[in-house]
Design a protein around this motif. Structure first.
Motif, PDB file in Angstrom:
ATOM      1  N   GLY A   8       0.823  -1.204   0.000  1.00  0.00           N
ATOM      2  CA  GLY A   8       0.000   0.000   0.000  1.00  0.00           C
ATOM      3  C   GLY A   8       0.854   1.248   0.000  1.00  0.00           C
ATOM      4  N   LYS A   9       0.240   2.371   0.363  1.00  0.00           N
ATOM      5  CA  LYS A   9       0.922   3.652   0.305  1.00  0.00           C
ATOM      6  C   LYS A   9       1.784   3.899   1.543  1.00  0.00           C
ATOM      7  CE  LYS A   9      -2.186   6.213  -2.755  1.00  0.00           C
ATOM      8  NZ  LYS A   9      -3.033   7.435  -2.905  1.00  0.00           N
ATOM      9  N   LEU A  10       2.933   4.490   1.294  1.00  0.00           N
ATOM     10  CA  LEU A  10       3.841   4.889   2.367  1.00  0.00           C
ATOM     11  C   LEU A  10       4.307   6.308   2.075  1.00  0.00           C
ATOM     12  CD1 LEU A  10       5.626   4.149   4.868  1.00  0.00           C
ATOM     13  CD2 LEU A  10       7.383   3.447   3.222  1.00  0.00           C
ATOM     14  N   VAL A  11       4.105   7.195   3.026  1.00  0.00           N
ATOM     15  CA  VAL A  11       4.558   8.574   2.854  1.00  0.00           C
ATOM     16  C   VAL A  11       6.039   8.653   3.204  1.00  0.00           C
ATOM     17  CG1 VAL A  11       4.289  10.973   3.585  1.00  0.00           C
ATOM     18  CG2 VAL A  11       2.278   9.480   3.425  1.00  0.00           C
ATOM     19  N   ILE A  12       6.828   9.201   2.302  1.00  0.00           N
ATOM     20  CA  ILE A  12       8.232   9.466   2.574  1.00  0.00           C
ATOM     21  C   ILE A  12       8.318  10.920   3.030  1.00  0.00           C
ATOM     22  CG2 ILE A  12      10.580   9.386   1.697  1.00  0.00           C
ATOM     23  CD1 ILE A  12       9.035   6.690   1.671  1.00  0.00           C
ATOM     24  N   ALA A  13       8.704  11.107   4.270  1.00  0.00           N
ATOM     25  CA  ALA A  13       8.643  12.443   4.884  1.00  0.00           C
ATOM     26  C   ALA A  13       9.791  13.315   4.395  1.00  0.00           C
ATOM     27  CB  ALA A  13       8.655  12.316   6.401  1.00  0.00           C
ATOM     28  N   THR A  14       9.680  13.720   3.138  1.00  0.00           N
ATOM     29  CA  THR A  14      10.687  14.592   2.541  1.00  0.00           C
ATOM     30  C   THR A  14      10.036  15.469   1.488  1.00  0.00           C
ATOM     31  OG1 THR A  14      12.825  14.648   1.399  1.00  0.00           O
ATOM     32  CG2 THR A  14      11.298  12.920   0.749  1.00  0.00           C
ATOM     33  N   HIS A  15      10.671  16.609   1.203  1.00  0.00           N
ATOM     34  CA  HIS A  15      10.284  17.473   0.094  1.00  0.00           C
ATOM     35  C   HIS A  15      11.358  17.432  -0.988  1.00  0.00           C
ATOM     36  CE1 HIS A  15       7.404  18.807   3.079  1.00  0.00           C
ATOM     37  NE2 HIS A  15       6.838  19.629   2.223  1.00  0.00           N
ATOM     38  N   PRO A  45       8.041  19.899   9.397  1.00  0.00           N
ATOM     39  CA  PRO A  45       8.108  20.234  10.826  1.00  0.00           C
ATOM     40  C   PRO A  45       9.495  20.744  11.208  1.00  0.00           C
ATOM     41  CG  PRO A  45       8.343  17.877  10.535  1.00  0.00           C
ATOM     42  CD  PRO A  45       8.043  18.448   9.174  1.00  0.00           C
ATOM     43  N   ALA A  46       9.559  21.538  12.258  1.00  0.00           N
ATOM     44  CA  ALA A  46      10.849  22.004  12.767  1.00  0.00           C
ATOM     45  C   ALA A  46      11.592  20.831  13.388  1.00  0.00           C
ATOM     46  CB  ALA A  46      10.634  23.089  13.809  1.00  0.00           C
ATOM     47  N   GLU A  47      12.838  20.657  12.980  1.00  0.00           N
ATOM     48  CA  GLU A  47      13.656  19.559  13.508  1.00  0.00           C
ATOM     49  C   GLU A  47      14.352  20.043  14.780  1.00  0.00           C
ATOM     50  OE1 GLU A  47      16.034  17.589  10.479  1.00  0.00           O
ATOM     51  OE2 GLU A  47      14.600  18.219   8.952  1.00  0.00           O
ATOM     52  N   LYS A  59       9.873  13.962  12.052  1.00  0.00           N
ATOM     53  CA  LYS A  59       9.434  14.041  10.659  1.00  0.00           C
ATOM     54  C   LYS A  59       8.451  12.935  10.305  1.00  0.00           C
ATOM     55  CE  LYS A  59      13.838  14.406   9.397  1.00  0.00           C
ATOM     56  NZ  LYS A  59      15.080  14.559   8.584  1.00  0.00           N
ATOM     57  N   ALA A  60       8.729  11.711  10.756  1.00  0.00           N
ATOM     58  CA  ALA A  60       7.847  10.593  10.432  1.00  0.00           C
ATOM     59  C   ALA A  60       6.486  10.738  11.104  1.00  0.00           C
ATOM     60  CB  ALA A  60       8.503   9.274  10.846  1.00  0.00           C
ATOM     61  N   GLN A  61       6.484  11.111  12.368  1.00  0.00           N
ATOM     62  CA  GLN A  61       5.218  11.233  13.091  1.00  0.00           C
ATOM     63  C   GLN A  61       4.368  12.381  12.556  1.00  0.00           C
ATOM     64  OE1 GLN A  61       6.960  11.368  17.034  1.00  0.00           O
ATOM     65  NE2 GLN A  61       6.525   9.211  17.411  1.00  0.00           N
ATOM     66  N   ALA A  62       4.997  13.487  12.193  1.00  0.00           N
ATOM     67  CA  ALA A  62       4.248  14.616  11.632  1.00  0.00           C
ATOM     68  C   ALA A  62       3.595  14.218  10.313  1.00  0.00           C
ATOM     69  CB  ALA A  62       5.178  15.809  11.424  1.00  0.00           C
ATOM     70  N   ALA A  63       4.321  13.490   9.462  1.00  0.00           N
ATOM     71  CA  ALA A  63       3.774  13.070   8.174  1.00  0.00           C
ATOM     72  C   ALA A  63       2.659  12.049   8.345  1.00  0.00           C
ATOM     73  CB  ALA A  63       4.887  12.493   7.299  1.00  0.00           C
ATOM     74  N   ALA A  64       2.827  11.123   9.293  1.00  0.00           N
ATOM     75  CA  ALA A  64       1.798  10.104   9.528  1.00  0.00           C
ATOM     76  C   ALA A  64       0.516  10.732  10.057  1.00  0.00           C
ATOM     77  CB  ALA A  64       2.321   9.058  10.502  1.00  0.00           C
ATOM     78  N   GLU A  65       0.652  11.644  11.001  1.00  0.00           N
ATOM     79  CA  GLU A  65      -0.528  12.294  11.582  1.00  0.00           C
ATOM     80  C   GLU A  65      -1.260  13.147  10.551  1.00  0.00           C
ATOM     81  OE1 GLU A  65       0.944  14.452  14.921  1.00  0.00           O
ATOM     82  OE2 GLU A  65       1.555  12.647  16.018  1.00  0.00           O
ATOM     83  N   ALA A  66      -0.511  13.860   9.714  1.00  0.00           N
ATOM     84  CA  ALA A  66      -1.129  14.760   8.744  1.00  0.00           C
ATOM     85  C   ALA A  66      -1.759  14.018   7.571  1.00  0.00           C
ATOM     86  CB  ALA A  66      -0.091  15.754   8.225  1.00  0.00           C
ATOM     87  N   SER A  67      -1.205  12.858   7.219  1.00  0.00           N
ATOM     88  CA  SER A  67      -1.684  12.140   6.036  1.00  0.00           C
ATOM     89  C   SER A  67      -2.648  10.999   6.354  1.00  0.00           C
ATOM     90  CB  SER A  67      -0.484  11.564   5.274  1.00  0.00           C
ATOM     91  OG  SER A  67       0.150  10.541   6.043  1.00  0.00           O
ATOM     92  N   GLY A  68      -2.588  10.498   7.599  1.00  0.00           N
ATOM     93  CA  GLY A  68      -3.381   9.330   7.946  1.00  0.00           C
ATOM     94  C   GLY A  68      -2.831   8.038   7.381  1.00  0.00           C
ATOM     95  N   LEU A  69      -1.574   8.091   6.955  1.00  0.00           N
ATOM     96  CA  LEU A  69      -0.902   6.933   6.374  1.00  0.00           C
ATOM     97  C   LEU A  69       0.393   6.654   7.135  1.00  0.00           C
ATOM     98  CD1 LEU A  69      -1.188   7.995   2.620  1.00  0.00           C
ATOM     99  CD2 LEU A  69      -2.402   6.063   3.663  1.00  0.00           C
ATOM    100  N   PRO A  70       0.916   5.428   7.052  1.00  0.00           N
ATOM    101  CA  PRO A  70       2.242   5.210   7.629  1.00  0.00           C
ATOM    102  C   PRO A  70       3.267   6.060   6.899  1.00  0.00           C
ATOM    103  CG  PRO A  70       1.538   3.298   6.345  1.00  0.00           C
ATOM    104  CD  PRO A  70       0.359   4.201   6.462  1.00  0.00           C
ATOM    105  N   ALA A  71       4.302   6.478   7.610  1.00  0.00           N
ATOM    106  CA  ALA A  71       5.303   7.376   7.025  1.00  0.00           C
ATOM    107  C   ALA A  71       6.702   6.924   7.415  1.00  0.00           C
ATOM    108  CB  ALA A  71       5.068   8.811   7.476  1.00  0.00           C
ATOM    109  N   LEU A  72       7.640   7.198   6.527  1.00  0.00           N
ATOM    110  CA  LEU A  72       9.042   6.874   6.752  1.00  0.00           C
ATOM    111  C   LEU A  72       9.867   8.150   6.625  1.00  0.00           C
ATOM    112  CD1 LEU A  72      11.465   4.818   6.930  1.00  0.00           C
ATOM    113  CD2 LEU A  72      11.374   4.740   4.426  1.00  0.00           C
ATOM    114  N   ALA A  73      10.747   8.371   7.591  1.00  0.00           N
ATOM    115  CA  ALA A  73      11.637   9.530   7.536  1.00  0.00           C
ATOM    116  C   ALA A  73      13.047   9.087   7.848  1.00  0.00           C
ATOM    117  CB  ALA A  73      11.197  10.600   8.540  1.00  0.00           C
TER     118      ALA A  73
END
Length: 209
Positions: A8-15, A45-47, A59-73
């Motif tokens: 499934g989908k995985l958010v990579i916490a990067t720009h 998010p501020a590091e 970074k991972a927790q901010a992306a997971a909370e904002a997207s509702g998906l698991p995230a990797l940072a």
């Protein structure tokens, strides 16, 4: 039992598009559809952490909370033994130009020179032992998380050598080699890098690979 990502989908916490491409390629064999936090319009998010683990989790927790998906940072950097582990989590900050130094952005040559200057100030017998660290953090929207740490040991050299790397690669010689990371072919570097070490631990734990 370790919580599994599954497919499934995985958010990579990067720009950073380059980082997304690199991580997506590593995870492609495991059926994960990687999408960046930047593509989802998520804020950075501020590091504020003082360790690689803390910043990767932020970074991972901010992306997971904002997207509702698991995230990797990931969070990574270089540490010099003679500098008590500096620059460490401030690796990128040491390359940041100040307002009086011209256009904003990162000047890695300046950052490498700063490390070299601090080592040289300790005399010709100073230890040049150093290591690259990489921490990968997976976070789920419910707050659960996992952390994997990778490392590559080596020595710092001067002047910088090579054109194929980035960051501090031109001054880092991995143990057992006489070329810097920036003199190694990308596949050679990837095989021994701190990020590869961390990903090997992640894939072994998550996918039995």
């Amino acid at each position: 039992m370790t919580r599994q990502l599954g497919s499934g989908k995985l958010v990579i916490a990067t720009h950073n598009a380059g980082k997304l491409k690199e991580i997506a390629a590593l995870l492609e064999p495991y059926g994960l559809e990687c999408i960046s936090a930047g593509a989802l319009g998520l804020p950075e998010p501020a590091e504020t952490g003082t360790t690689f683990v803390e910043n990767a989790l932020i970074k991972a927790q901010a992306a997971a909370e904002a997207s509702g998906l698991p995230a990797l940072a990931d969070d990574s950097g270089i540490s010099a033994a003679a500098l008590d582990g500096k620059p460490g989590v401030y690796t990128a900050d040491w390359a940041e130009r100040q307002w009086f130094e011209g256009e904003p952005g990162r000047d890695w040559y300046m950052a490498m020179g700063k490390v070299e200057g601090m080592l040289a100030a300790q005399g010709p017998d100073v230890s040049r032992d150093a290591w690259f660290s990489c921490v990968l953090a997976i976070a789920w929207p419910d707050g659960d998380h996992l952390v994997y740490e990778g490392r590559c040991n080596g020595k710092l050299t001067w002047p910088p050598r090579g054109t194929m790397g980035f960051g501090y690669d031109p001054v880092f010689v991995p143990n057992g080699h006489d070329r810097t990371f920036a003199e190694l072919e990308p596949d050679e570097k990837r095989a021994m890098s701190h990020r590869s070490d961390a990903f090997a631990k992640l894939t072994a734990d998550q996918f039995g690979a």
